[in-house]
Enzyme design. Structure first.
Site, PDB file in Angstrom:
ATOM      1  N   GLU A   1      12.587  10.018  -4.104  1.00  0.00           N
ATOM      2  CA  GLU A   1      12.327  10.668  -2.816  1.00  0.00           C
ATOM      3  C   GLU A   1      13.533  11.355  -2.188  1.00  0.00           C
ATOM      4  O   GLU A   1      14.017  10.936  -1.117  1.00  0.00           O
ATOM      5  CB  GLU A   1      11.743   9.647  -1.831  1.00  0.00           C
ATOM      6  CG  GLU A   1      10.504   8.939  -2.332  1.00  0.00           C
ATOM      7  CD  GLU A   1       9.796   8.116  -1.256  1.00  0.00           C
ATOM      8  OE1 GLU A   1      10.385   7.915  -0.174  1.00  0.00           O
ATOM      9  OE2 GLU A   1       8.660   7.690  -1.490  1.00  0.00           O
TER      10      GLU A   1
ATOM     11  N   GLU B   1       4.604   5.354  -6.720  1.00  0.00           N
ATOM     12  CA  GLU B   1       4.402   4.461  -5.572  1.00  0.00           C
ATOM     13  C   GLU B   1       3.110   4.823  -4.875  1.00  0.00           C
ATOM     14  O   GLU B   1       2.826   6.008  -4.658  1.00  0.00           O
ATOM     15  CB  GLU B   1       5.526   4.590  -4.528  1.00  0.00           C
ATOM     16  CG  GLU B   1       6.811   3.916  -4.896  1.00  0.00           C
ATOM     17  CD  GLU B   1       7.885   4.073  -3.828  1.00  0.00           C
ATOM     18  OE1 GLU B   1       7.559   4.158  -2.627  1.00  0.00           O
ATOM     19  OE2 GLU B   1       9.065   4.124  -4.222  1.00  0.00           O
TER      20      GLU B   1
HETATM   21  C1  FCB Z   1       8.720   4.866   0.199  1.00  0.00           C
HETATM   22  C2  FCB Z   1       9.971   4.225  -0.378  1.00  0.00           C
HETATM   23  C3  FCB Z   1       9.829   2.755  -0.644  1.00  0.00           C
HETATM   24  C4  FCB Z   1       9.036   2.053   0.431  1.00  0.00           C
HETATM   25  C5  FCB Z   1       7.740   2.767   0.683  1.00  0.00           C
HETATM   26  C6  FCB Z   1       6.843   2.101   1.694  1.00  0.00           C
HETATM   27  O1  FCB Z   1       9.070   5.990   0.938  1.00  0.00           O
HETATM   28  O2  FCB Z   1      10.324   4.858  -1.574  1.00  0.00           O
HETATM   29  O3  FCB Z   1      11.116   2.217  -0.803  1.00  0.00           O
HETATM   30  O4  FCB Z   1       9.789   1.925   1.557  1.00  0.00           O
HETATM   31  O5  FCB Z   1       7.986   4.080   1.090  1.00  0.00           O
END
Ligand code: FCB
Length: 447
Positions: free
Chosen positions: A163, A353
């Site tokens: 990110e 994620e």
């Molecule tokens: C993302 C992050 C991760 C976590 C999630 C909820 O942006 O990569 O570390 O905090 O959100």
């Protein structure tokens, strides 16, 4: 009923600072997050990752949980300042932790997916200018190369950065993440150097000749939908998309920054002379896959009183919302994946994620009946299966997160885990979502 192919990768994800703890052990030195946490007001109740889930000492137990879940793969990140505690100084003891973890994973039939940078820039690098200093690209290359050499072909999936949007915009413009700066011009410089360091690390990886291993980058992509059909709102949504998504996708896959955004941002950024000849060529080095982190979408409206004249508003909050205040919208993930195919790339996609925080309640019997979380995950997996039916080639899904953990500025107040952690005792308890995920992985179907 939807089903997933046998080789679809089911995993869970974590990151170093959020779970490891052992902040000052075996030679680790502080990162920008250790420092950021210590400034009052930055993190909920002044909490820190000093101990977190104590995974540094409990990794065997945590791998045991992974094995019980039956995951194919585990995504974790490496703490840069554990393996390079000072400028130019390598710490084998820090690296040993990751070697042990990987050995434990392999013995349990779990493939590691390793992220090199999940936001914990060493303080020694920050003190030399951090991501604002173009030399950060060289520091990152040296770090990445050493990790490739040491872990070698024990790791088949590598992610350079997690990110870059958050590391740059949240950290250098909005000031809500480390290092807590508030300057859009700086954020664009940081973003550029982070992206450049990605390209340079990919090149270094290719030179290492790890032919059976793959490398990519993880972007958090937040689709922006116009709040109305008005021309103003449609254009506002395009600017929101421009900063959150296109500013990162375009350089990586098209070798350019979006012109409309250069124009819009130019007024604040004080020029783009930090982009040197050849940079975009490097940034767009071939990736083997794209990692996508997806949590929510936004709806965007035109506003007069903001720099880029837009405001992201959360959508249908009456219907569906997580404890983060994020709208639950699996449809937008479907649209996003198909858009990536149409507009950007054919490389395989991994959802690196996806998950949700809810206000869990631990019952006397140490159970958490988190049906909302199950519904969230189910809804998104269904859409992934649907996108794959359209030929999207999404190869895997990493649920965020294995454990309740240190959720950055929210400290331990937001719980994303499918495993509950009692931070007093470090006791782990499987939530209903963990049991559901285990069954889903073993049947590869969702009813
Ligand atoms: C993302 C992050 C991760 C976590 C999630 C909820 O942006 O990569 O570390 O905090 O959100």
């Amino acid at each position: 009923m939807v089903s997933f192919k046998k080789d679809f990768v089911f995993g869970v994800a974590t990151s170093s600072y959020q779970i490891e703890g052992a902040a000052a052990e075996d030679g680790r030195t502080p990162s920008i997050w250790d420092t950021f946490c210590r400034t009052p007001g930055n993190v909920y109740e002044g909490q820190t990752g000093d101990i977190a889930c104590d995974d540094y000492h409990r990794y065997r137990e945590d791998v045991g949980i992974l094995r019980g879940l039956g995951v194919d793969s585990y995504r974790f990140s490496i703490s840069w300042s554990r393996v390079f505690p000072a400028y130019g100084v390598y710490n084998p003891k820090g690296m040993e932790f990751y070697k042990n973890l990987i050995r434990e994973l392999k013995q349990n039939g779990i493939e590691p997916m390793v992220t090199l940078y999940h936001w914990d820039l060493p303080m020694w690098a920050y003190e030399r200018g951090g991501w604002l200093n173009r030399e950060s690209v060289t520091w990152f290359k040296e770090y990445a190369t050493k990790v490739f050499e040491e872990l070698n072909d024990s790791v088949k999936s590598w992610i350079t950065h997690n990110e870059p949007f958050c590391a740059s915009i949240l950290g250098y413009d909005l000031g809500i993440h480390a290092p807590g700066h508030k300057n859009l011009g700086e954020a664009l410089i940081a973003a550029h150097h982070i992206l450049l360091s990605h390209g340079v690390a990919v090149e270094a990886f290719r030179e290492c000749g790890l032919k059976d291993s793959k490398i990519g980058i993880t972007l958090n992509l937040t689709p922006s939908y116009p709040a109305s059909n008005s021309k103003e709102d449609v254009e506002a949504a395009s600017r929101s998309d421009g900063l959150s998504n296109r500013w990162f996708l375009d350089p990586v896959f098209r070798s350019s920054y979006p012109e409309d955004m250069k124009e819009a941002l130019g007024r604040f950024a004080g020029g783009f002379d930090f982009i040197k000849d050849g940079d975009l060529q490097t940034i767009s080095a071939r990736n083997d896959f794209l990692g996508v982190n997806y949590y929510t979408r936004v709806q965007t409206k035109f506003v007069q009183d903001s720099g880029l004249n837009y405001q992201d508003v959360q959508g249908n909050l009456k219907k569906n919302v997580t404890a983060m205040g994020w709208e639950i919208c699996p449809e937008a993930l479907y649209d996003l994946v198909l858009r990536l195919r149409r507009e950007y790339t054919r490389v395989p996609i991994y959802i690196t994620e996806n998950g949700a925080a809810f206000d869990d309640v631990l019952s006397q019997g140490k159970r958490v009946h988190d049906t909302e979380r199950i519904d969230y995950i189910k809804g998104h997996l269904r859409k992934i299966a649907g996108a794959n039916e359209q030929g999207a080639d999404v190869r895997g899904y990493y649920l965020w997160s294995l454990l309740d953990n240190f959720e950055w500025a929210y400290g331990y107040s937001k719980k994303f885990g499918i495993v509950h952690v009692d931070f007093e005792t470090q006791e782990r308890s499987l939530k209903d979502s963990a049991l559901w995920y285990r069954d889903t992985i073993s049947s590869r179907t969702i009813e």
